[in-house]
Design a protein around this motif. Structure first.
Motif, PDB file in Angstrom:
ATOM      1  N   PRO A   1       0.818  -1.223   0.000  1.00 30.20           N
ATOM      2  CA  PRO A   1       0.000   0.000   0.000  1.00 30.20           C
ATOM      3  C   PRO A   1       0.852   1.274   0.000  1.00 30.20           C
ATOM      4  O   PRO A   1       0.506   2.244  -0.680  1.00 30.20           O
ATOM      5  CB  PRO A   1      -0.829  -0.123   1.283  1.00 30.20           C
ATOM      6  CG  PRO A   1      -0.922  -1.588   1.531  1.00 30.20           C
ATOM      7  CD  PRO A   1       0.420  -2.133   1.093  1.00 30.20           C
ATOM      8  N   ALA A   2       1.952   1.263   0.737  1.00 29.85           N
ATOM      9  CA  ALA A   2       2.827   2.439   0.752  1.00 29.85           C
ATOM     10  C   ALA A   2       3.491   2.626  -0.607  1.00 29.85           C
ATOM     11  O   ALA A   2       3.682   3.761  -1.061  1.00 29.85           O
ATOM     12  CB  ALA A   2       3.871   2.304   1.861  1.00 29.85           C
ATOM     13  N   CYS A   3       3.821   1.517  -1.274  1.00 34.68           N
ATOM     14  CA  CYS A   3       4.395   1.606  -2.624  1.00 34.68           C
ATOM     15  C   CYS A   3       3.371   2.167  -3.606  1.00 34.68           C
ATOM     16  O   CYS A   3       3.701   3.042  -4.419  1.00 34.68           O
ATOM     17  CB  CYS A   3       4.890   0.233  -3.092  1.00 34.68           C
ATOM     18  SG  CYS A   3       6.381  -0.335  -2.246  1.00 34.68           S
ATOM     19  N   ARG A   4       2.142   1.668  -3.535  1.00 34.28           N
ATOM     20  CA  ARG A   4       1.094   2.181  -4.437  1.00 34.28           C
ATOM     21  C   ARG A   4       0.865   3.673  -4.227  1.00 34.28           C
ATOM     22  O   ARG A   4       0.708   4.432  -5.184  1.00 34.28           O
ATOM     23  CB  ARG A   4      -0.200   1.397  -4.244  1.00 34.28           C
ATOM     24  CG  ARG A   4      -0.194   0.045  -4.927  1.00 34.28           C
ATOM     25  CD  ARG A   4      -1.577  -0.595  -4.946  1.00 34.28           C
ATOM     26  NE  ARG A   4      -2.070  -0.895  -3.617  1.00 34.28           N
ATOM     27  CZ  ARG A   4      -1.837  -2.028  -2.943  1.00 34.28           C
ATOM     28  NH1 ARG A   4      -1.113  -2.974  -3.496  1.00 34.28           N
ATOM     29  NH2 ARG A   4      -2.331  -2.214  -1.742  1.00 34.28           N
ATOM     30  N   GLN A   5       0.844   4.078  -2.959  1.00 35.89           N
ATOM     31  CA  GLN A   5       0.674   5.501  -2.655  1.00 35.89           C
ATOM     32  C   GLN A   5       1.809   6.312  -3.286  1.00 35.89           C
ATOM     33  O   GLN A   5       1.587   7.342  -3.908  1.00 35.89           O
ATOM     34  CB  GLN A   5       0.665   5.702  -1.136  1.00 35.89           C
ATOM     35  CG  GLN A   5       0.678   7.142  -0.685  1.00 35.89           C
ATOM     36  CD  GLN A   5      -0.670   7.787  -0.684  1.00 35.89           C
ATOM     37  OE1 GLN A   5      -1.645   7.196  -0.276  1.00 35.89           O
ATOM     38  NE2 GLN A   5      -0.745   9.006  -1.158  1.00 35.89           N
ATOM     39  N   MET A   6       3.043   5.833  -3.122  1.00 35.26           N
ATOM     40  CA  MET A   6       4.197   6.551  -3.667  1.00 35.26           C
ATOM     41  C   MET A   6       4.122   6.614  -5.196  1.00 35.26           C
ATOM     42  O   MET A   6       4.397   7.659  -5.794  1.00 35.26           O
ATOM     43  CB  MET A   6       5.502   5.884  -3.235  1.00 35.26           C
ATOM     44  CG  MET A   6       6.738   6.616  -3.713  1.00 35.26           C
ATOM     45  SD  MET A   6       6.923   8.291  -3.044  1.00 35.26           S
ATOM     46  CE  MET A   6       7.501   7.880  -1.384  1.00 35.26           C
ATOM     47  N   ILE A   7       3.743   5.521  -5.830  1.00 36.99           N
ATOM     48  CA  ILE A   7       3.619   5.499  -7.293  1.00 36.99           C
ATOM     49  C   ILE A   7       2.606   6.537  -7.754  1.00 36.99           C
ATOM     50  O   ILE A   7       2.856   7.294  -8.701  1.00 36.99           O
ATOM     51  CB  ILE A   7       3.253   4.079  -7.773  1.00 36.99           C
ATOM     52  CG1 ILE A   7       4.451   3.134  -7.559  1.00 36.99           C
ATOM     53  CG2 ILE A   7       2.806   4.083  -9.229  1.00 36.99           C
ATOM     54  CD1 ILE A   7       4.102   1.654  -7.661  1.00 36.99           C
ATOM     55  N   ASP A   8       1.470   6.609  -7.081  1.00 33.31           N
ATOM     56  CA  ASP A   8       0.449   7.604  -7.425  1.00 33.31           C
ATOM     57  C   ASP A   8       0.975   9.029  -7.240  1.00 33.31           C
ATOM     58  O   ASP A   8       0.726   9.908  -8.069  1.00 33.31           O
ATOM     59  CB  ASP A   8      -0.811   7.406  -6.575  1.00 33.31           C
ATOM     60  CG  ASP A   8      -1.565   6.142  -6.921  1.00 33.31           C
ATOM     61  OD1 ASP A   8      -1.294   5.518  -7.976  1.00 33.31           O
ATOM     62  OD2 ASP A   8      -2.439   5.744  -6.108  1.00 33.31           O
ATOM     63  N   LEU A   9       1.702   9.246  -6.158  1.00 34.13           N
ATOM     64  CA  LEU A   9       2.249  10.583  -5.905  1.00 34.13           C
ATOM     65  C   LEU A   9       3.295  10.959  -6.949  1.00 34.13           C
ATOM     66  O   LEU A   9       3.303  12.093  -7.440  1.00 34.13           O
ATOM     67  CB  LEU A   9       2.848  10.648  -4.500  1.00 34.13           C
ATOM     68  CG  LEU A   9       1.840  10.597  -3.356  1.00 34.13           C
ATOM     69  CD1 LEU A   9       2.546  10.356  -2.032  1.00 34.13           C
ATOM     70  CD2 LEU A   9       1.007  11.870  -3.317  1.00 34.13           C
ATOM     71  N   LEU A  10       4.168  10.013  -7.298  1.00 30.89           N
ATOM     72  CA  LEU A  10       5.195  10.299  -8.314  1.00 30.89           C
ATOM     73  C   LEU A  10       4.552  10.667  -9.657  1.00 30.89           C
ATOM     74  O   LEU A  10       5.042  11.548 -10.359  1.00 30.89           O
ATOM     75  CB  LEU A  10       6.128   9.100  -8.480  1.00 30.89           C
ATOM     76  CG  LEU A  10       7.063   8.828  -7.301  1.00 30.89           C
ATOM     77  CD1 LEU A  10       7.747   7.472  -7.466  1.00 30.89           C
ATOM     78  CD2 LEU A  10       8.082   9.941  -7.135  1.00 30.89           C
TER      79      LEU A  10
END
Length: 182
Positions: A3-12
């Motif tokens: 979930p933290a990776c998905r959040q980061m991908i969306d933010l990037l």
């Protein structure tokens, strides 16, 4: 971790070229520098998870900071999440930058990097961070114990006082030296 990776991908994906020079709550990094740091985090912690020194994680090397969405960095963040899905990733010990730690601890540090720097990126681009409660609980449990006793204490700022009833995310940020109450 995912979930933290998905959040980061969306933010990037939401970072635009004209925002790369913007400041972040992580005072040592502007937004472009922070994206580069996230890339280093993804490559390094993927190497720890895979026990390969990061060779596979560097196949798509170096962030393209002038090309719209940070697709290369996002791909490496995705690989990071997938790498820590393997139960073997959490076993053993690995020598990191100046310190050997159990891989279970390295995994928790990677999670903390994603959560805290995800918030940094989100603040810089005017977005919110939305992570599942179990992800935030795992991160808070880690930082509450690890950060005050960290082997390299200068990686975090001084803890910030939290008001009663502060959210888990706010407590994580405060322990790691961010002030989410401004």
């Amino acid at each position: 971790m995912k979930p933290a990776c998905r959040q980061m991908i969306d933010l990037l994906a939401a970072v635009s070229d004209d925002q790369l020079a913007d400041p972040t709550p992580c005072t040592e990094y502007g937004l472009g520098d922070l994206v580069e740091h996230i890339d280093e985090v993804a490559r390094g912690f993927t190497g720890i998870a895979r026990k390969d020194g990061g060779e596979q994680a560097t196949a798509v090397r170096g962030p393209d900071l002038a090309g719209g969405p940070r697709a290369d960095v996002a791909k490496r963040v995705q690989v990071l999440g997938e790498s820590w899905d393997d139960p073997e990733a959490w076993r053993g010990t690995t020598d990191g930058p100046g310190v050997e730690l159990p891989n279970e601890l390295w995994g928790k540090i990677a999670l903390t990097e994603l959560v805290v720097h995800g918030w940094d990126v989100a603040q810089s681009i005017g977005r919110d961070v939305e992570l599942p409660d179990d992800t935030l609980k795992a991160c808070l449990d880690h930082v509450a114990e690890f950060v005050p006793n960290a082997p390299i204490p200068e990686l975090w700022g001084d803890a910030v006082q939290v008001p009663p009833g502060a959210s888990r995310l706010d407590r994580i940020l405060a322990i790691t030296g961010r002030n989410p109450f401004r």
